[in-house]
Design an enzyme around this catalytic site. Structure first.
Site, mmCIF file in Angstrom:
data_model
loop_
_atom_site.group_PDB
_atom_site.id
_atom_site.type_symbol
_atom_site.label_atom_id
_atom_site.label_comp_id
_atom_site.label_asym_id
_atom_site.label_seq_id
_atom_site.Cartn_x
_atom_site.Cartn_y
_atom_site.Cartn_z
ATOM 1 N N GLY A 55 -87.127 35.613 -18.344
ATOM 2 C CA GLY A 55 -87.401 35.013 -19.648
ATOM 3 C C GLY A 55 -88.514 35.728 -20.382
ATOM 4 O O GLY A 55 -89.506 36.147 -19.778
ATOM 5 N N GLY A 75 -89.908 34.315 -23.314
ATOM 6 C CA GLY A 75 -90.522 33.352 -24.225
ATOM 7 C C GLY A 75 -92.009 33.230 -23.970
ATOM 8 O O GLY A 75 -92.652 34.135 -23.433
ATOM 9 N N VAL A 103 -79.179 36.604 -16.317
ATOM 10 C CA VAL A 103 -79.252 36.318 -14.887
ATOM 11 C C VAL A 103 -78.088 35.418 -14.490
ATOM 12 O O VAL A 103 -77.883 34.354 -15.083
ATOM 13 C CB VAL A 103 -80.596 35.653 -14.529
ATOM 14 C CG1 VAL A 103 -80.596 35.187 -13.075
ATOM 15 C CG2 VAL A 103 -81.744 36.617 -14.776
ATOM 16 N N GLU A 111 -89.357 19.204 -40.196
ATOM 17 C CA GLU A 111 -89.691 20.438 -40.902
ATOM 18 C C GLU A 111 -88.490 20.998 -41.661
ATOM 19 O O GLU A 111 -88.626 21.457 -42.808
ATOM 20 C CB GLU A 111 -90.241 21.452 -39.892
ATOM 21 C CG GLU A 111 -91.618 21.055 -39.382
ATOM 22 C CD GLU A 111 -92.063 21.811 -38.138
ATOM 23 O OE1 GLU A 111 -93.261 21.768 -37.825
ATOM 24 O OE2 GLU A 111 -91.206 22.432 -37.472
ATOM 25 N N ALA A 158 -94.934 24.914 -26.336
ATOM 26 C CA ALA A 158 -95.442 26.241 -26.000
ATOM 27 C C ALA A 158 -96.637 26.183 -25.062
ATOM 28 O O ALA A 158 -96.748 26.979 -24.122
ATOM 29 C CB ALA A 158 -95.809 26.981 -27.284
ATOM 30 N N GLN A 159 -97.553 25.241 -25.296
ATOM 31 C CA GLN A 159 -98.749 25.166 -24.464
ATOM 32 C C GLN A 159 -98.417 24.883 -23.005
ATOM 33 O O GLN A 159 -99.086 25.386 -22.094
ATOM 34 C CB GLN A 159 -99.700 24.097 -25.006
ATOM 35 C CG GLN A 159 -100.686 24.622 -26.024
ATOM 36 C CD GLN A 159 -101.530 25.764 -25.459
ATOM 37 O OE1 GLN A 159 -102.030 25.703 -24.354
ATOM 38 N NE2 GLN A 159 -101.676 26.814 -26.242
#
Length: 470
Positions: free
Chosen positions: A21, A23, A89, A184, A334-335
């Site tokens: 990954g 990301g 993968v 959003e 993300a954190q």
């Protein structure tokens, strides 16, 4: 064709780390091991590091895909202990300690001493994958570009339509999911119509479009609490977004969607453009890992229920981070991925130095730095610890935070420039749409179905020949 990207370590050889990954989790893991005495192989099915929180701005013409998705290979080119492999993968052998990936007709087997699985998540349609044909999600660059084509294409189709009902359908936009992404997207469709497209058409008035935000939940932005959720809802309603809660989508087709109300009644919304921003499912690699290990389980979303040190049960050298891991109290943001990656790489550094004792590792601890969602130009909601605030200052905080986490100075400058043009004026720099954006997914699906049909026919013919010969 099967290739090997490395040989098993000789005694005393460098420690091999495989990261799956590119990301937030995968990239931060690779960078954290920059000075470690390890050889890293990062395997990803895409060539880029995608900043997913800004995908909706690609979909609504503010940013380009390059602004939020720099090339992973170029980000890491100066880090000499990293090799980047493009491929999907399709096998993880926990006993043999190998990862198998495929690119076109080439299969690569990569051995590891430590493995970090940061494969992320994909859009979930809650068992109704057929919805994706008419309601793209918001997880990939392809999704965002397709939605840009559909959103802007809806206005173009409405301009040439001579039927009043069809024109109304074309100008009705439905966003499913009232989480941060849905909020959003809904806000930006309104701003696009009212500001950027104002005066650009002759037979329609873009600002008269209908934007509907749907959710089966009873509130907007549930994870941020009722206070901020209500503020966001009021701001959206002030922008003429129709917020419809306790509304579950039961059918999606070309013409529109069908909704089931809380009381059991059903109703229909005729709309051309549908955006799916509800629910995520973990990568299929979660199930693969669970099946390949003894005692490891996955939750309903397909996330791996990891040990306190983020490892797979019985495999202290295999870490799962980001959206693919399940740790109570750690959200899929993300954190969570970044902190998980830093924890895993710290443990690996100890392993390399011979200072690691798997039985006595300190458990992973997540520090919640808060969450934010922008609603419109100059308006956002933010939650940092016990502090909750909304409006202009929350919007400024949102801008600063997203600039900080964008990778590369070029991308930060480009985003800042694009925001200045969009937020201080009307223009948006990424308004081009193509037929490929809108139809590529459908064409690829049809081609895949044809290929599968041809393969099945060949297998049946071979089976018939074997029966005739036997």
């Amino acid at each position: 064709m099967t290739l090997s990207s490395g040989e098993p370590s000789a005694v005393g050889g460098r420690h091999r780390v495989v990261i799956i990954g590119s990301g937030f989790g995968g990239l931060n893991a690779a960078k954290a091991l920059k000075r470690a005495d390890v050889d890293i192989t990062l395997i990803s099915k895409t060539t880029t590091h995608l900043f997913q929180p800004l995908l909706y701005q690609v979909a609504t013409g503010i940013l380009s895909e390059g602004d939020i998705a720099p090339t992973t290979r170029l980000i890491l080119r100066r880090q000499k202990n990293v090799r980047v492999l493009l491929g999907e993968v399709n096998a993880i052998d926990l006993k043999a300690q190998t990862v198998t990936s495929k690119l076109m007709d080439m299969t690569t087997v990569t051995p590891y001493d430590s493995l970090i699985v940061a494969a992320g998540a994909q859009q979930s349609y809650f068992g109704n994958d057929e919805f994706a044909t008419f309601a793209p999600g918001m997880k990939t660059i392809d999704d965002a570009l397709e939605l840009r084509g559909r959103i802007l294409g809806a206005f173009e189709a409405a301009e040439v339509s001579t039927d009043h009902a069809e024109r109304e359908r074309r100008l009705t936009f439905v966003v499913v999911g009232a989480g941060p992404t849905g909020v959003e997207v809904a806000g930006q469709i309104v701003e696009l119509a009212e500001r950027t497209l104002a005066g650009a058409f002759r037979t329609i008035t873009p600002s008269e479009c209908r934007v509907i935000l749907l959710d089966a939940a009873p509130a907007v932005l549930p994870p941020m609490g009722p206070k901020l959720g209500l503020k966001a809802q009021r701001r959206l309603e002030k922008m003429d977004v129709e917020v419809q809660l306790n509304a579950m989508v039961t059918a999606v087709d070309y013409k529109g969607i069908t909704i089931k109300e809380k009381d059991g009644g059903e109703r229909r919304i005729e709309c051309a453009c549908k955006v799916w921003a509800a629910g995520v499912a973990a990568s299929p690699l979660g199930k693969m890992i669970a099946e390949g290990s003894d005692g490891t389980e996955i939750d309903r979303a397909g996330r791996v229920i990891v040990e306190p040190d983020l490892t797979v049960k019985g495999h202290p050298n295999v870490f799962v981070v980001g959206d693919l891991m399940f740790v109570p109290g750690v959200p899929g943001v993300a954190q969570g991925a970044i902190q998980g990656a830093r924890y895993a790489t710290t443990v690996i550094k100890h392993m390399v130095k011979g200072n690691d004792d798997p039985a006595n590792r300190k458990p992973f601890h997540y520090f919640n730095k808060g969450s934010m969602a922008t609603i419109s130009r100059h308006s956002a909601v933010a939650q940092v610890g016990k502090l909750e605030f909304a409006g202009y200052f929350a919007w400024l905080a949102w801008l600063v935070l997203h600039l900080v986490y964008l990778v590369g100075y070029r991308n930060r400058i480009a985003a800042l420039f694009a925001w200045g043009i969009s937020f201080m004026g009307r223009a948006r720099g990424q308004m081009a749409i193509t037929s490929q954006m809108i139809y590529a997914r459908l064409v690829m699906t049809l081609m895949e179905q044809q290929a599968q049909g041809a393969l099945a026919a060949a297998e049946q013919a071979e089976h018939a020949e074997q029966e005739a010969a036997g």
